[in-house]
Motif scaffolding. Structure first.
Motif, PDB file in Angstrom:
ATOM      1  N   ASP A 206      71.679   3.021 111.866  1.00 45.59           N
ATOM      2  CA  ASP A 206      72.585   3.860 112.636  1.00 45.59           C
ATOM      3  C   ASP A 206      72.125   3.833 114.082  1.00 45.59           C
ATOM      4  N   ARG A 207      72.782   4.603 114.942  1.00 47.16           N
ATOM      5  CA  ARG A 207      72.458   4.538 116.369  1.00 47.16           C
ATOM      6  C   ARG A 207      71.045   5.032 116.646  1.00 47.16           C
ATOM      7  N   ALA A 208      70.528   5.906 115.803  1.00 40.59           N
ATOM      8  CA  ALA A 208      69.169   6.432 115.983  1.00 40.59           C
ATOM      9  C   ALA A 208      68.102   5.487 115.433  1.00 40.59           C
ATOM     10  N   GLY A 209      68.530   4.393 114.811  1.00 45.20           N
ATOM     11  CA  GLY A 209      67.576   3.432 114.291  1.00 45.20           C
ATOM     12  C   GLY A 209      67.253   3.593 112.823  1.00 45.20           C
ATOM     13  N   LYS A 210      67.900   4.530 112.139  1.00 43.84           N
ATOM     14  CA  LYS A 210      67.665   4.713 110.718  1.00 43.84           C
ATOM     15  C   LYS A 210      68.264   3.547 109.944  1.00 43.84           C
ATOM     16  N   VAL A 211      67.452   2.972 109.064  1.00 48.52           N
ATOM     17  CA  VAL A 211      67.872   1.804 108.307  1.00 48.52           C
ATOM     18  C   VAL A 211      68.968   2.171 107.303  1.00 48.52           C
ATOM     19  N   LEU A 212      70.002   1.361 107.253  1.00 50.92           N
ATOM     20  CA  LEU A 212      71.114   1.579 106.332  1.00 50.92           C
ATOM     21  C   LEU A 212      71.026   0.607 105.156  1.00 50.92           C
TER      22      LEU A 212
ATOM     23  N   LYS B 181      79.005   8.005 111.134  1.00 51.98           N
ATOM     24  CA  LYS B 181      80.018   6.966 111.313  1.00 51.98           C
ATOM     25  C   LYS B 181      79.697   6.005 112.450  1.00 51.98           C
ATOM     26  N   THR B 182      78.432   5.694 112.638  1.00 50.31           N
ATOM     27  CA  THR B 182      78.037   4.677 113.613  1.00 50.31           C
ATOM     28  C   THR B 182      77.125   3.676 112.931  1.00 50.31           C
TER      29      THR B 182
END
Length: 611
Positions: free
Chosen positions: A94-100, A118-119
């Motif tokens: 996501d935009r904060a760098g959390k792995v999806l 939703k990013t």
């Protein structure tokens, strides 16, 4: 700072007939939400590693899971490229760098879980090592990119608008692309949908821009890499003549700006709506033969601006970037474009009548002198190009295929001759092309079916054209005589015995050995078991040389036996060839002695550019 050159946005040409529109609504039920999604790509080149670092940020009204695909091909080149093979180091956060969470489902498909905010931020690398107008290539001085091989799309979301930021590389001077610029002096571009994105190649690097010109007030440019030695201004003066001649056929220019993208040494050419990507490198244009080859090539890609990109078979849009789009009409889309490349440079005054006749005879010989014309029709060659290749299965030991690039232009000439004859030279193939352009592209905003193409031809001719369309759809032997006679031309298609002893072998030097490059079907060498890629090591007990191979025709006679030591599939062997006499047809085309008024008028209209 890089100087930017932009090609005008294309008009929306891939609109559909009512049935296709209804189908589209079913395929894209979320199309109303597309404007509420934001897709932004970035690309950052690494020439030393031959890698493009691609980023994609998705935001807005995204579904809980998004399926992303890499196209398997690019429009204009009807072969599967499998671009997914070049993709590596895929990541999703996501935009904060959390792995999806994501999963690669196959070579070209990735499934990504969308977070609550939703990013989605995707990153991946594309290897750029294919120096080809349909591929991606990087070196220390330039890069050329086919967007279909760079940018992922969402399944069932082709209509999504996108933006692309091209990060500037130090020391490089130009960027050229068909997309609109976003903002003044920006390196960010926009495309209204993926069809436009994928039809907008990107050329960047230490490039040269040649002197431009205007036709009907529309700017035309030529930008390229390492273009070689030639006189720039005279070349561009001739390019202007080509564009004037080509655009006059239809009667309007459908773009706001046009650019030839010279990708440098390499291979091929691919058309786009407001540009053409062409392999271009010249040591000089000092001979007429050099000019004729190059100008024909450029005229071909330019006329595709009309024939294919706008005058198109209905199957060529909307595009299926996963499975491809098959059509039986490439003998028209490609073959007629070959015919028109000859017409365009003739009408531009860059060739003469005999040179144009020689070009068409070359296509005819390529078709008639190969066994494939006994097995594959022009419509079959069109449908099967995805497996056979644009020139047929040329590597086969026995080639049962043809090229629509060869039979198509000859059929185009014959159709033109027939229409002119039946209408007392008041109508021509030009009228057919204009009817297709203004009826299907301009008015109905779709492509034409094979039946509609035939109907347009017969309406202009005023008579049924069953025989011509049978020649396209079957392997029936073509009777050229009545058609060529319409222009007061005679064609010699009689079988004649050729001088010298005949083996049927064509060979060359490879790795210091004589290697067979072609064996004519049912020739003496063929019947002896000799095949392509066999090595010839001896001829009648003496070491094999090309000179000795060539001397067979002069020093031997029909019925003589030549013994060749060969290597076949890595195993030594022997071939005993009983030489024969070759029967061949020259297909020489010459004006008749006393043409009538209509024949003379038709000849002048086609081969003397109306003079």
């Amino acid at each position: 700072m890089m100087k930017l050159y932009f090609l005008a946005p294309r008009q929306k040409v891939l609109a559909f007939a009512l049935a296709a529109l209804l189908n589209l609504l079913l395929v894209f039920p979320a199309s109303a939400q597309q404007a509420n999604q934001q897709w932004h790509y970035t690309m950052d080149v690494d020439p030393a590693a031959k890698i493009v670092h691609v980023g994609l940020e998705l935001s807005g009204k995204l579904p809980d899971t998004i399926i992303l695909k890499m196209p398997t091909w690019t429009t204009g080149y009807y072969q599967f490229m499998n671009f997914g093979k070049s993709l590596s180091a895929f990541s999703a956060t996501d935009r904060a760098g959390k792995v999806l969470d994501f999963k690669q489902q196959d070579q070209n498909t990735w499934k990504v879980a969308v977070p609550k905010n939703k990013t989605v931020v995707l990153k991946y690398n594309i290897e750029a090592i294919r120096n080809f107008v349909g591929g991606n290539y990087l070196d220390t001085a330039h890069g050329y990119f086919s967007p279909a091989g760079l940018f992922l799309y969402a399944d069932k979301n082709i209509l999504q608008p996108v933006t692309v930021t091209v990060k500037q590389y130090p020391g490089w001077t130009h960027i050229a692309t068909g997309m609109d610029v976003v903002g003044k002096d920006s390196s960010t571009f926009k495309a209204p949908d993926f069809d436009v994105l994928y039809d907008s190649p990107i050329l960047m690097g230490k490039l040269e821009k040649l002197p431009g010109f205007k036709v009907n007030g529309i700017q035309h440019d030529f930008i390229g890499y390492k273009m070689g030695e030639f006189d720039r201004q005279p070349f561009m003066d001739d390019m202007k003549k080509i564009v004037e001649s080509g655009s006059a056929i239809i009667g309007e220019i459908p773009y706001k700006h046009y650019t030839f993208l010279g990708v440098g040494p390499g291979g091929g050419g691919i058309e786009h709506l407001n540009s053409a990507s062409v392999a271009f490198f010249n040591k000089g244009l000092k001979t007429q033969a050099e000019k004729m080859r190059l100008y024909s090539f450029l005229a071909h890609e330019y006329f595709h601006t009309y024939n294919v990109k706008r005058i198109r078979p209905i199957e060529l849009g909307p595009f299926d970037y996963e499975k491809g789009n098959k059509t039986e009409m490439l003998w028209v889309s490609e073959g007629f474009t070959v015919y028109y490349e000859y017409l365009i440079i003739r009408r531009a005054g860059l060739t003469n009548a005999q040179e144009m006749i020689g070009q068409l005879r070359g296509n005819l010989l390529n078709y008639e002198n190969k066994p494939g014309h006994l097995f594959q029709s022009a419509t079959q060659a069109s449908l099967e190009t995805w497996s056979d290749g644009p020139n047929g299965r040329v590597a086969d030991e026995f080639n049962k295929t043809i090229s629509y690039y060869d039979k198509g232009p000859v059929l185009g000439l014959m159709l033109d001759l027939k229409i002119r004859h039946e209408t007392q030279n008041r109508k021509s193939l030009d009228d057919v092309m204009r009817k297709l352009y203004y009826t299907y592209f301009k008015k109905l905003k779709r492509g034409f079916t094979p039946q509609e193409f035939r109907q347009a031809c017969e309406e202009e001719a005023g008579v049924p054209l069953s025989e011509l369309f049978e020649y396209a759809a079957t392997v029936k032997e073509v009777n050229y005589h009545p058609y060529f006679a319409y222009a007061g031309l005679d064609i010699d298609d009689n079988w004649k015995k050729q001088p010298g002893a005949w083996s049927g072998i064509t060979a060359g030097i490879k790795n210091d050995a004589i290697q067979v490059t072609d064996v004519q079907y049912q020739s003496p060498a063929w019947n002896s078991g000799l095949r392509i890629n066999n090595k010839i090591v001896s001829i009648d007990g003496q070491p094999a040389t090309l000179e000795a191979l060539k001397a067979i025709a002069a020093n031997k006679k029909d019925g003589d036996i030549v013994t060749m030591g060969i290597v076949k599939n890595g195993q030594p062997g022997e071939a005993k060839i009983t030489l024969g006499t070759q029967n061949a047809r020259s297909f020489e085309i010459k004006p008749i002695a006393n043409p009538d008024a209509l024949q003379s008028a038709i000849y002048k209209s086609i081969f003397e550019a109306g003079k």
